[in-house]
Design a protein around this motif. Structure first.
Motif, PDB file in Angstrom:
ATOM      1  N   GLU A 142       0.749  -1.177  -0.046  1.00  0.00           N
ATOM      2  CA  GLU A 142       0.185   0.015   0.011  1.00  0.00           C
ATOM      3  C   GLU A 142       0.982   1.167  -0.064  1.00  0.00           C
ATOM      4  O   GLU A 142       0.729   2.307  -0.669  1.00  0.00           O
ATOM      5  N   ALA A 145       2.393   1.552  -3.508  1.00  0.00           N
ATOM      6  CA  ALA A 145       1.236   2.197  -4.443  1.00  0.00           C
ATOM      7  C   ALA A 145       0.996   3.408  -4.375  1.00  0.00           C
ATOM      8  O   ALA A 145       0.709   4.317  -5.156  1.00  0.00           O
ATOM      9  N   GLN A 146       0.732   4.022  -3.038  1.00  0.00           N
ATOM     10  CA  GLN A 146       0.431   5.304  -2.682  1.00  0.00           C
ATOM     11  C   GLN A 146       1.398   6.275  -3.240  1.00  0.00           C
ATOM     12  O   GLN A 146       1.427   7.354  -3.704  1.00  0.00           O
ATOM     13  N   ARG A 148       3.640   5.860  -5.645  1.00  0.00           N
ATOM     14  CA  ARG A 148       3.520   5.972  -7.226  1.00  0.00           C
ATOM     15  C   ARG A 148       2.344   6.927  -7.625  1.00  0.00           C
ATOM     16  O   ARG A 148       2.656   7.749  -8.438  1.00  0.00           O
ATOM     17  N   ASP A 149       1.233   6.656  -6.872  1.00  0.00           N
ATOM     18  CA  ASP A 149      -0.166   7.296  -7.526  1.00  0.00           C
ATOM     19  C   ASP A 149      -0.121   8.615  -6.920  1.00  0.00           C
ATOM     20  O   ASP A 149      -0.692   9.497  -7.705  1.00  0.00           O
ATOM     21  N   VAL A 150       0.110   8.965  -5.771  1.00  0.00           N
ATOM     22  CA  VAL A 150       0.033  10.347  -5.114  1.00  0.00           C
ATOM     23  C   VAL A 150       1.348  11.082  -4.869  1.00  0.00           C
ATOM     24  O   VAL A 150       1.341  12.387  -4.925  1.00  0.00           O
ATOM     25  N   SER A 309      -5.544  14.450  -1.790  1.00  0.00           N
ATOM     26  CA  SER A 309      -5.292  12.943  -2.526  1.00  0.00           C
ATOM     27  C   SER A 309      -4.839  12.216  -1.343  1.00  0.00           C
ATOM     28  O   SER A 309      -5.009  10.891  -1.411  1.00  0.00           O
ATOM     29  N   ALA A 313      -6.373   8.925   0.221  1.00  0.00           N
ATOM     30  CA  ALA A 313      -5.934   7.573  -0.071  1.00  0.00           C
ATOM     31  C   ALA A 313      -5.632   6.700   1.302  1.00  0.00           C
ATOM     32  O   ALA A 313      -5.618   5.622   1.160  1.00  0.00           O
TER      33      ALA A 313
END
Length: 427
Positions: A142, A145-146, A148-150, A309, A313
């Motif tokens: 997690e 992933a966060q 990378r995304d945020v 964001s 998240a």
């Protein structure tokens, strides 16, 4: 005895002012983590280190052994440059909250593993838990992933990162060895290096509300950590910053989140904005993004978007109203003049007494409790002007806090000279 060493021999070597060998350091840190070296033996070694110090190579090896006690996160899947910030802790120090999304909005990725408050210094995770639904615990998957995304994560460190540090930190706390610079530096840097960041900016606080009361000690700690970062391939710089006065106008949990959101909205107290921007510029330069403009990201809403964001998240509601305290007492000036001093330590203790902090790590904290300042050093005051508010859920907490806060604030006939917020840059 195991692996060719006896704990007592390692203790004696450091007790007598000797330099520990690499194999001795590797063995004792690993054996302590596994329970082969007892707490009382590591206590004796920690005291010997406090009294006799360590060489640079010894500290670097000790840090490496602490990292090797657990996992090292691999952030290679993150396509932005990674950079983190660590503060040695202070009063009203909410800088991580606006800084992390600000750097993300400028193109960096900030893997911020934070902690909880103890005593007069607040904890970032406690502050963020004021936001309904927000959660501090993320799995490694997690977390990545966060990131990378945020581009921004603030969460608790997992149990797998530097377990030697978790065990040794608790021991230092109860054996009077917290102050040993080799142990402070290796504790901070083992966790930051293990989290996998490519670059690191350190905010080393100096003054009454800080762990380091003198510039000389703060400078020694900063230099030690900058060298450790370099030895482990992490670009590291440090700023020494003033912590004689609380940062901003709020001390607590929910109140500091509210103030951080004001900064992200383009407002907020001048000192919080100044330090947030100074650290953002250092982080972006260390990450290889020297042309990014953090001031513009605060002005145009990108930093606020990144904050929202990041909070969402992790399950939080960025639009939820902050909880408010049941009891509020306003303290007013009893003379005309200027605020000459707001002592960070005394005001931090007042916030702690109101319930914003904890005496033991297992204690709960009150979300709405804390202190809100109406005046800062240098501000003019007239008799009857509000100086600060004490906020608590439990009225019985206010009298003791009132006494500490009263000691914190001094009014004088003339305005004091303002010390610089950023004292020195190292690295």
């Amino acid at each position: 005895m195991s692996g060719g060493f006896a704990a007592v021999d390692v203790i004696r070597a450091k007790r007598d002012g000797g330099v520990l060998s690499d194999p001795q350091i590797d063995w004792v840190v690993d054996a302590y983590t596994r329970g082969v070296v007892a707490d009382e033996q590591m206590s004796a070694l920690a005291m010997a280190i406090l009294l006799n110090g360590m060489t640079g190579p010894e500290i670097a090896r000790w840090t490496a052994a602490m990292i090797a006690s657990g996992e090292r996160l691999d952030l290679s899947a993150v396509d932005r440059p990674t950079v983190d910030k660590h503060s040695t802790g202070g009063v009203g120090d909410k800088i991580t909250l606006p800084l992390t999304p600000l750097v993300a909005a400028c193109g960096g990725a900030v893997p911020q593993l934070s902690g909880r408050g103890l005593g007069h210094t607040g904890g970032t995770l406690d502050k963020l838990e004021s936001i309904p639904g927000w959660r501090a615990a993320l799995s490694n998957d997690e977390f990545i992933a966060q990131l990378r995304d945020v581009g921004a994560v603030i969460c608790a460190a997992g149990a797998g990162l530097a377990p030697a540090d978790r065990k040794l930190y608790a021991l230092r706390d109860v054996t009077g060895t917290v102050e040993a610079i080799p142990l402070i530096a290796s504790s901070i840097m083992s966790k930051k290096i293990a989290e996998g960041t490519g670059a690191l900016v350190l905010d080393v606080k100096v003054g009454s509300g800080a762990f380091m009361k003198s510039v000389d000690r703060a400078r020694e700690l900063a230099r030690t950590m900058v060298e450790l970062g370099g030895a482990h391939g992490v670009r590291t710089v440090a700023l020494l910053t003033d912590m004689s006065t609380p940062l901003g106008l709020t001390i607590g949990n929910a109140v500091e989140v509210t103030e951080s959101v004001e900064v992200l909205a383009g407002g907020g107290p001048a000192d919080v904005v100044e330090l947030t921007l100074a650290l953002a510029q250092e982080m972006l330069a260390a990450a290889g993004l020297p042309d990014a403009d953090p001031e513009a990201a605060l002005r145009d809403g990108r930093a606020m978007d990144a904050w929202r964001s990041m909070i969402r998240a992790q399950g939080g509601d960025p639009d939820a109203p902050m909880p408010t305290a049941a009891e509020v007492e306003v303290v007013r000036a009893d003379a005309d003049g200027f605020v000459a001093e707001v002592d960070a330590y005394a005001m931090g203790v007042a916030a702690w007494r109101l319930g914003a902090g904890r005496a033991r790590k297992e204690d709960p904290v009150s979300v709405p409790a804390g202190v809100v300042l109406h005046k800062r050093p240098g501000d003019p005051v007239r008799t009857g002007d509000p100086l600060y508010e004490l906020r608590a859920d439990d009225a019985s907490r206010i009298p003791a806090a009132r006494d500490d806060a009263a000691r914190a604030v001094r009014i004088a006939p003339a305005a004091p000279a303002r010390p610089p917020l950023v004292i020195e840059r190292i690295g």
